[in-house]
Scaffold this motif. Structure first.
Motif, mmCIF file in Angstrom:
data_model
loop_
_atom_site.group_PDB
_atom_site.id
_atom_site.type_symbol
_atom_site.label_atom_id
_atom_site.label_comp_id
_atom_site.label_asym_id
_atom_site.label_seq_id
_atom_site.Cartn_x
_atom_site.Cartn_y
_atom_site.Cartn_z
ATOM 1 N N PHE A 424 38.041 47.055 42.968
ATOM 2 C CA PHE A 424 37.893 47.713 44.267
ATOM 3 C C PHE A 424 37.352 46.703 45.283
ATOM 4 O O PHE A 424 36.599 45.789 44.933
ATOM 5 C CB PHE A 424 36.933 48.908 44.175
ATOM 6 N N GLU A 425 37.708 46.880 46.542
ATOM 7 C CA GLU A 425 37.197 46.000 47.591
ATOM 8 C C GLU A 425 35.682 46.089 47.694
ATOM 9 O O GLU A 425 35.020 45.127 48.091
ATOM 10 C CB GLU A 425 37.838 46.355 48.939
ATOM 11 N N THR A 426 35.150 47.243 47.371
ATOM 12 C CA THR A 426 33.707 47.461 47.491
ATOM 13 C C THR A 426 32.911 46.950 46.300
ATOM 14 O O THR A 426 31.678 47.022 46.294
ATOM 15 C CB THR A 426 33.421 48.962 47.673
ATOM 16 N N THR A 427 33.605 46.449 45.269
ATOM 17 C CA THR A 427 32.897 45.925 44.090
ATOM 18 C C THR A 427 32.034 44.728 44.475
ATOM 19 O O THR A 427 32.524 43.755 45.050
ATOM 20 C CB THR A 427 33.902 45.522 42.998
ATOM 21 N N SER A 428 30.773 44.802 44.153
ATOM 22 C CA SER A 428 29.840 43.724 44.505
ATOM 23 C C SER A 428 29.814 42.651 43.423
ATOM 24 O O SER A 428 30.246 42.875 42.285
ATOM 25 C CB SER A 428 28.435 44.288 44.695
ATOM 26 N N ASP A 429 29.267 41.492 43.771
ATOM 27 C CA ASP A 429 29.114 40.419 42.790
ATOM 28 C C ASP A 429 28.174 40.836 41.663
ATOM 29 O O ASP A 429 28.377 40.456 40.499
ATOM 30 C CB ASP A 429 28.571 39.159 43.469
ATOM 31 N N SER A 430 27.163 41.615 41.996
ATOM 32 C CA SER A 430 26.237 42.054 40.950
ATOM 33 C C SER A 430 26.926 42.993 39.965
ATOM 34 O O SER A 430 26.651 42.950 38.755
ATOM 35 C CB SER A 430 25.021 42.747 41.569
ATOM 36 N N GLN A 431 27.850 43.800 40.460
ATOM 37 C CA GLN A 431 28.616 44.677 39.561
ATOM 38 C C GLN A 431 29.530 43.857 38.660
ATOM 39 O O GLN A 431 29.705 44.174 37.482
ATOM 40 C CB GLN A 431 29.415 45.684 40.375
ATOM 41 N N LEU A 432 30.119 42.799 39.211
ATOM 42 C CA LEU A 432 30.952 41.919 38.386
ATOM 43 C C LEU A 432 30.096 41.231 37.329
ATOM 44 O O LEU A 432 30.512 41.109 36.168
ATOM 45 C CB LEU A 432 31.646 40.872 39.258
ATOM 46 N N ALA A 433 28.918 40.794 37.707
ATOM 47 C CA ALA A 433 28.023 40.131 36.750
ATOM 48 C C ALA A 433 27.643 41.081 35.625
ATOM 49 O O ALA A 433 27.605 40.675 34.443
ATOM 50 C CB ALA A 433 26.774 39.623 37.472
ATOM 51 N N GLU A 434 27.363 42.319 35.956
ATOM 52 C CA GLU A 434 27.022 43.305 34.930
ATOM 53 C C GLU A 434 28.213 43.554 34.005
ATOM 54 O O GLU A 434 28.048 43.717 32.787
ATOM 55 C CB GLU A 434 26.590 44.613 35.593
ATOM 56 N N ALA A 435 29.427 43.573 34.577
ATOM 57 C CA ALA A 435 30.629 43.790 33.766
ATOM 58 C C ALA A 435 30.848 42.632 32.800
ATOM 59 O O ALA A 435 31.216 42.831 31.636
ATOM 60 C CB ALA A 435 31.841 43.970 34.677
ATOM 61 N N VAL A 436 30.635 41.421 33.274
ATOM 62 C CA VAL A 436 30.771 40.243 32.411
ATOM 63 C C VAL A 436 29.748 40.302 31.281
ATOM 64 O O VAL A 436 30.070 40.038 30.110
ATOM 65 C CB VAL A 436 30.601 38.948 33.233
ATOM 66 N N ALA A 437 28.529 40.669 31.607
ATOM 67 C CA ALA A 437 27.491 40.758 30.579
ATOM 68 C C ALA A 437 27.840 41.809 29.530
ATOM 69 O O ALA A 437 27.613 41.601 28.326
ATOM 70 C CB ALA A 437 26.150 41.091 31.238
ATOM 71 N N ALA A 438 28.404 42.922 29.974
ATOM 72 C CA ALA A 438 28.791 43.975 29.032
ATOM 73 C C ALA A 438 29.902 43.504 28.111
ATOM 74 O O ALA A 438 29.887 43.765 26.901
ATOM 75 C CB ALA A 438 29.228 45.220 29.806
ATOM 76 N N ALA A 439 30.898 42.787 28.669
ATOM 77 C CA ALA A 439 31.990 42.263 27.835
ATOM 78 C C ALA A 439 31.473 41.228 26.856
ATOM 79 O O ALA A 439 31.902 41.169 25.696
ATOM 80 C CB ALA A 439 33.086 41.673 28.721
ATOM 81 N N ASN A 440 30.541 40.397 27.290
ATOM 82 C CA ASN A 440 30.007 39.336 26.431
ATOM 83 C C ASN A 440 29.288 39.869 25.194
ATOM 84 O O ASN A 440 29.212 39.190 24.168
ATOM 85 C CB ASN A 440 29.050 38.445 27.222
ATOM 86 N N GLN A 441 28.776 41.074 25.276
ATOM 87 C CA GLN A 441 28.028 41.635 24.145
ATOM 88 C C GLN A 441 28.879 41.758 22.887
ATOM 89 O O GLN A 441 28.358 41.686 21.773
ATOM 90 C CB GLN A 441 27.465 43.005 24.527
ATOM 91 N N TRP A 452 31.639 32.430 36.135
ATOM 92 C CA TRP A 452 32.804 33.130 36.673
ATOM 93 C C TRP A 452 32.940 32.911 38.180
ATOM 94 O O TRP A 452 31.981 32.589 38.865
ATOM 95 C CB TRP A 452 32.756 34.618 36.351
ATOM 96 N N LEU A 453 34.177 33.074 38.636
ATOM 97 C CA LEU A 453 34.516 32.980 40.053
ATOM 98 C C LEU A 453 35.173 34.285 40.484
ATOM 99 O O LEU A 453 35.873 34.921 39.692
ATOM 100 C CB LEU A 453 35.486 31.817 40.305
ATOM 101 N N ARG A 454 34.982 34.642 41.712
ATOM 102 C CA ARG A 454 35.585 35.862 42.257
ATOM 103 C C ARG A 454 36.901 35.518 42.951
ATOM 104 O O ARG A 454 36.937 34.636 43.829
ATOM 105 C CB ARG A 454 34.625 36.524 43.241
ATOM 106 N N ALA A 455 37.984 36.175 42.559
ATOM 107 C CA ALA A 455 39.287 35.969 43.202
ATOM 108 C C ALA A 455 39.350 36.779 44.494
ATOM 109 O O ALA A 455 38.848 37.907 44.567
ATOM 110 C CB ALA A 455 40.417 36.377 42.269
ATOM 111 N N ALA A 456 39.983 36.219 45.504
ATOM 112 C CA ALA A 456 40.086 36.901 46.795
ATOM 113 C C ALA A 456 41.287 37.828 46.860
ATOM 114 O O ALA A 456 41.295 38.799 47.622
ATOM 115 C CB ALA A 456 40.164 35.871 47.919
ATOM 116 N N HIS A 457 42.315 37.547 46.050
ATOM 117 C CA HIS A 457 43.553 38.329 46.106
ATOM 118 C C HIS A 457 44.072 38.557 44.688
ATOM 119 O O HIS A 457 43.816 37.748 43.788
ATOM 120 C CB HIS A 457 44.625 37.594 46.929
#
Length: 497
Positions: A424-441, A452-457
């Protein structure tokens, strides 16, 4: 008529007045289907068509023309609507198409197609375009369909198939799902994709089922990579299907919708999922909702499905057991190899007669069940000498709601780097960081996402993914190489030593 197709048409003739196809208010019984197919077959022969391209949206007419080419003993070439204009032009020219069923648009006109003189004789032959035959490319003997794979780079590649191979897969699929008593199948994927063509048309017809057809936009698939969940759920509610074929991303959308309490039909009995790695966690979520999900595996070179989980034999984390018409083994390097009905050859390339087809996929067996690791050529080796299959990690990442797309890179690096496209456009970097941490578990140290890097498109909008969503890994690396090098220069890298 192709000799191997006679048994199919004899079988369909015995089904009489049962409904075969339905699209909105239009429906055809099996008897009416055969009459329509025979009329179109005769028309193709009258205009001396030899190689027919189908460039239609999903619907009854796509099915009728596909069957008409079988009935007439001609070559059918589906043209995916998600291909770019240059890819579509490549398909039409490389396959020496002389007859096209589709819109009289600018692209097709520029390639020399115009309305056939006899095309407007009846409504059923509207949209038939022809062009003068140029030099005709040679095909392996018996080729009745050329399906183009989008691949990861370059132009799509033509896979030449005969009738018997396609029907062998369809018969195996009917057998695999027999106990589910599928009476209505809804086509969700484009019919130009071989999986829906074989498993969504031929198999239901052999089973005497009713096939529900809708334009792609009505099902919720818009363009190459856009998906409208409300439209999808509305289509499911209208069709009340017993079976579907979904890609992993569509399954994730369906599961997420059901978890949020949105309506999902209780008519579903068999939902096949394939086309990419499916997270075990996603399958467990589907199980908790009572969704009948069955993961499978296949490739165009084997006329689609090779392995499939079934209601009787199912194990989460695997792609199931080999279907009855094939044998599967592992090579010395754990590469999956298949023996049985297969492609006749690639268009424009010499025919090979090797007994076992090397798939390029890595895996292992758990008893009779095949577990895939990822593509052989996609595997990378970290700076600490650890082998990582990125598809495994990427599947875990996109399982997280904030992440729509993910690409993992770690070749010769002390830490793995992921490029993430937010959902979503409204997804924040902190939400992405939390998602990465959850996947890493759920991942071992060496396979985790360390940076990680955030893609613009979206990747597909930058041609960093194919039209059907497969990552173009070389293009992604070229695009993000500088950003990765800059990121790594500023980080204290770590990994499992």
């Amino acid at each position: 008529m192709w000799p191997a197709a006679k048994a199919l048409f004899d079988h369909l003739a015995a089904l009489g007045d049962a409904i075969a196809l339905r699209e909105g208010s239009r429906s055809l019984s099996y008897a009416q289907l055969l009459a329509e197919v025979e009329a179109r077959s005769q028309h193709l022969q009258e205009i001396a068509a030899r190689r027919i391209a189908l460039a239609l949206d999903n619907g009854i007419d796509w099915v009728l023309w596909d069957l008409a080419t079988l009935h007439a003993g001609l070559v059918c070439v589906p043209v995916p609507g998600f291909f770019s204009s240059s890819q579509q032009a490549h398909v039409l020219d490389s396959a020496s198409i002389d007859c096209l069923i589709g819109p009289d648009n600018t692209l097709f006109s520029a390639l020399g197609f115009s309305a056939s003189a006899a095309a407007s004789a009846t409504a059923s032959t509207a949209g038939v375009l022809q062009r003068p035959r140029a030099v005709v490319s040679e095909l392996p003997v018996g080729t009745c369909k050329i399906t183009y794979t989008s691949g990861t780079t370059g132009q799509p590649k033509g896979v030449c198939l005969d009738v018997a191979t396609q029907l062998a897969v369809a018969h195996s699929l009917v057998q695999a799902s027999a106990n589910c008593q599928v009476e209505r199948h809804l086509c969700v994927l484009p019919l130009a994709t071989l999986l829906e063509n074989i498993a969504g048309i031929y198999a239901p017809l052999l089973a005497g089922a009713q096939i529900e057809l809708m334009p792609m936009a009505q099902v919720g698939l818009l363009g190459a990579s856009q998906f409208d969940l409300p439209r999808f759920l509305t289509a499911l509610g209208q069709a009340q299907p017993n079976s579907l074929i979904l890609l992993p991303q569509l399954l994730l959308a369906l599961v997420s919708a059901a978890e949020r309490g949105l309506p999902v039909p209780n008519s579903l009995r068999f939902i096949a999922v394939g086309g990419g790695r499916v997270s075990s966690q996603l399958l467990q979520r589907a199980d908790a909702l009572g969704l009948p999900i069955f993961e499978g595996y296949g490739l165009s070179e084997c006329a689609s499905v090779v392995c499939l989980n079934t209601p009787e034999q199912r194990r989460i984390g695997t792609v199931g057991q080999p279907l009855p018409h094939v044998q599967v083994r592992l090579g010395a390097d754990q590469e999956v190899q298949v023996k049985g009905p297969r492609l006749l050859g690639y268009l424009g390339e010499p025919v090979t007669d090797e007994e076992w087809l090397s798939t390029g996929d890595l895996g292992h067996f758990e008893g009779p069940f095949l577990v895939l690791h990822g593509r052989k050529k996609h595997q990378f080796i970290t700076a600490y000498g650890r082998n990582v299959n990125p598809e495994w990690v990427e599947a875990e990442l996109v399982q997280q709601l904030p992440i729509a797309q993910a690409w993992l890179h770690g070749e010769a690096l002390p830490g793995n780097v992921a490029v993430l496209m937010p959902r979503f456009e409204t997804t924040s970097d902190s939400q992405l960081a939390e998602a990465v941490a959850a996947a890493n578990q759920s991942l071992p140290d060496y396979a985790r996402v360390h940076h990680w890097l955030r893609a613009a498109h979206p990747f597909s909008s930058n041609e960093l993914a194919t039209s059907n969503g497969r990552l173009r890994r070389n293009a992604l690396f070229s695009h993000y190489q500088s950003a990765i090098e800059e990121l790594m220069a500023d980080q204290t890298c770590y990994g499992d030593a």
